[in-house]
Design a protein around this motif. Sequence first.
Motif, short mmCIF file in Angstrom:
data_model
loop_
_atom_site.label_atom_id
_atom_site.label_comp_id
_atom_site.label_asym_id
_atom_site.label_seq_id
_atom_site.Cartn_x
_atom_site.Cartn_y
_atom_site.Cartn_z
N UNK B 189 2.35 -5.36 -4.08
CA UNK B 189 3.59 -5.48 -4.84
C UNK B 189 3.43 -6.20 -6.16
N UNK B 190 2.62 -7.26 -6.16
CA UNK B 190 2.57 -7.99 -7.43
C UNK B 190 1.26 -7.90 -8.20
N UNK B 191 0.31 -7.11 -7.72
CA UNK B 191 -0.87 -6.88 -8.56
C UNK B 191 -1.41 -5.48 -8.33
N UNK B 192 -2.01 -4.89 -9.38
CA UNK B 192 -2.67 -3.60 -9.13
C UNK B 192 -4.19 -3.78 -9.22
N UNK B 193 -4.62 -5.03 -9.03
CA UNK B 193 -6.06 -5.30 -9.03
C UNK B 193 -6.73 -4.63 -7.83
N UNK B 194 -6.00 -4.53 -6.72
CA UNK B 194 -6.56 -3.85 -5.54
C UNK B 194 -5.68 -2.65 -5.24
N UNK B 195 -6.04 -1.50 -5.81
CA UNK B 195 -5.16 -0.33 -5.65
C UNK B 195 -5.28 0.28 -4.26
N UNK B 196 -4.49 -0.22 -3.33
CA UNK B 196 -4.58 0.26 -1.95
C UNK B 196 -3.43 1.20 -1.64
N UNK B 197 -3.72 2.30 -0.96
CA UNK B 197 -2.65 3.20 -0.53
C UNK B 197 -2.12 2.72 0.82
N UNK B 198 -0.99 3.30 1.23
CA UNK B 198 -0.42 2.92 2.52
C UNK B 198 -1.39 3.26 3.66
N UNK B 199 -2.15 4.34 3.54
CA UNK B 199 -3.07 4.64 4.65
C UNK B 199 -4.25 3.69 4.66
N UNK B 200 -4.65 3.21 3.48
CA UNK B 200 -5.73 2.20 3.48
C UNK B 200 -5.24 0.88 4.08
N UNK B 201 -3.99 0.53 3.77
CA UNK B 201 -3.43 -0.69 4.36
C UNK B 201 -3.41 -0.57 5.87
N UNK B 202 -3.01 0.62 6.35
CA UNK B 202 -2.98 0.84 7.79
C UNK B 202 -4.39 0.76 8.39
N UNK B 203 -5.36 1.31 7.65
CA UNK B 203 -6.76 1.28 8.10
C UNK B 203 -7.27 -0.16 8.23
N UNK B 204 -7.00 -0.96 7.21
CA UNK B 204 -7.45 -2.36 7.23
C UNK B 204 -6.80 -3.11 8.39
N UNK B 205 -5.48 -2.90 8.55
CA UNK B 205 -4.76 -3.60 9.62
C UNK B 205 -5.32 -3.21 10.98
N UNK B 206 -5.61 -1.93 11.15
CA UNK B 206 -6.17 -1.47 12.43
C UNK B 206 -7.56 -2.07 12.65
N UNK B 207 -8.39 -2.01 11.61
CA UNK B 207 -9.76 -2.52 11.74
C UNK B 207 -9.79 -4.03 11.95
#
Lengths: 119, 373
Positions: B189-207
């Motif tokens: 929300x407050x930076x685009x330094x780490x351009x993560x998509x919603x599926x990448x966020x889901x992937x990280x949370x799962x992993x």
Amino acid sequence: MSLQSCYIALEGNYDDVIGRLRTERLVRKFVLKFLDDPSYSNLCASLEAKDYDEAFRASHTIKGVCQNLSFTRLYQSSHQLTEALRNGWSPEVEELFSQVSADYQQTADAIRALQAEGA
Amino acid sequence: MSENKGYKPSILITDDSEMNREILTDMLEDEYTIMEAEDGVQAIAILEEHAEEISLVLLDIVMPNMDGFGVLKIMNQRNWIEHVPVIMISSESSASHIERAYALGITDFISRPFDAVIVHRRVVNTILLYAKQKKLIEMVEQQIYEKEKQSDMMINILSHIVEFRNGESSLHVLHIHTLTELLLQHLIHFTDRYPLTQSEINLISTASALHDIGKIGIPSEILNKPGRLTDEEFTIMKTHTTLGADMLSELPVYQDEPLVKMAHDICRWHHERYDGRGYPDRLEGDDIPIAAQIVALADVYDALTSERVYKKAFTHEVAVQMIMDGQCGTFNPLLLKCLAEAADVIQKEFQDSVPVYDNQKAMKNIVKEMLYK
């Protein structure tokens, strides 16, 4: 007076309106309703008050209704008045407004004749 | 729809001319519930209350108080335009008006004077199309959810086994999952330094659930020792990072799967520190993958707020303060900002003893991203 002769009297296009709205019932209903539409008196009042924004909208509405009902004559004059009012007052407004008034009276008279017969 | 015979979809007719509204109403009222607005302001008020129920808006352009373009702008700002189709009906038939209306998201433009049959047909088609699309979106969401649920379950069982042996609360994994997801949502929300998509966020949370699997290779005397570890024991303990990563990179299958790669990075680097003083590789700053940075922060927070054999649980406020003060390692300042911003939500989520991780919501976000980007 039949609905068709009413359209002849107000110089509209009966074939066109019946082609679009499909039933005579619907056309008759809205032709009779035309007399209740406040747009014309709004137009007169707002021009009197020099409120040209409001006059534009009122004239625009008359034009739209006439288009729906294929009231060709009044459509043409209200269309011209609408364009003249689009950017506020312009010199042609007065003359165009008197044309709209005359056409409105002609239209209203024809509808009143239709109404009288129905009653 | 058709199976529910009493149900009539609703149409909002917005036109300043009563006569125009009536003509449209007359044509449509047999099949639809009609709502009417005399100008843009009224239309917005009705949408505010009924946006969920309205199947279609018929919209005039020239109206007092707020015109049709004003209505479209607000429908865009509030994202209603994505769910509620708009058909514009106007005698303003200049190309620039029509173009502008399409750019603002209308589905169709009908010029006055209109033909009753055409208006009726376009209304019916648009409503059917949107209803079908809505149904399809729901089906896709459900499918993805079911599929994810299976793998989520397997991962949770696996990590529960690890936690079970550690004697740590089996909620730890769920906490990490929730925290990781929350922190990442704030981060994008407050930076685009780490351009993560919603599926990448889901992937990280799962992993993230797999971050401690390497502990399976640590002797239980060390894992469950109540007192302080000796230097030698600590050296062994630290190898759970490389052990976990090696286990994953030696998997006979799925080597190239993003989930396996992500889990590898998280296992290996979730004890690195932003200042380069962590282990095992002494990585510094953004050399540490962002996923590992986030899980490290989530791990520290959860360790502080949970009871362990060697310590009592700190409160949420104390834990956040300790992290902010740098008492528990150094973190990426952006992540600390995330923690500060998410603090209230985290506290709320964790008030219930079992935080329910809302997987269905994550699936919705992913489907939304697929559709609208």
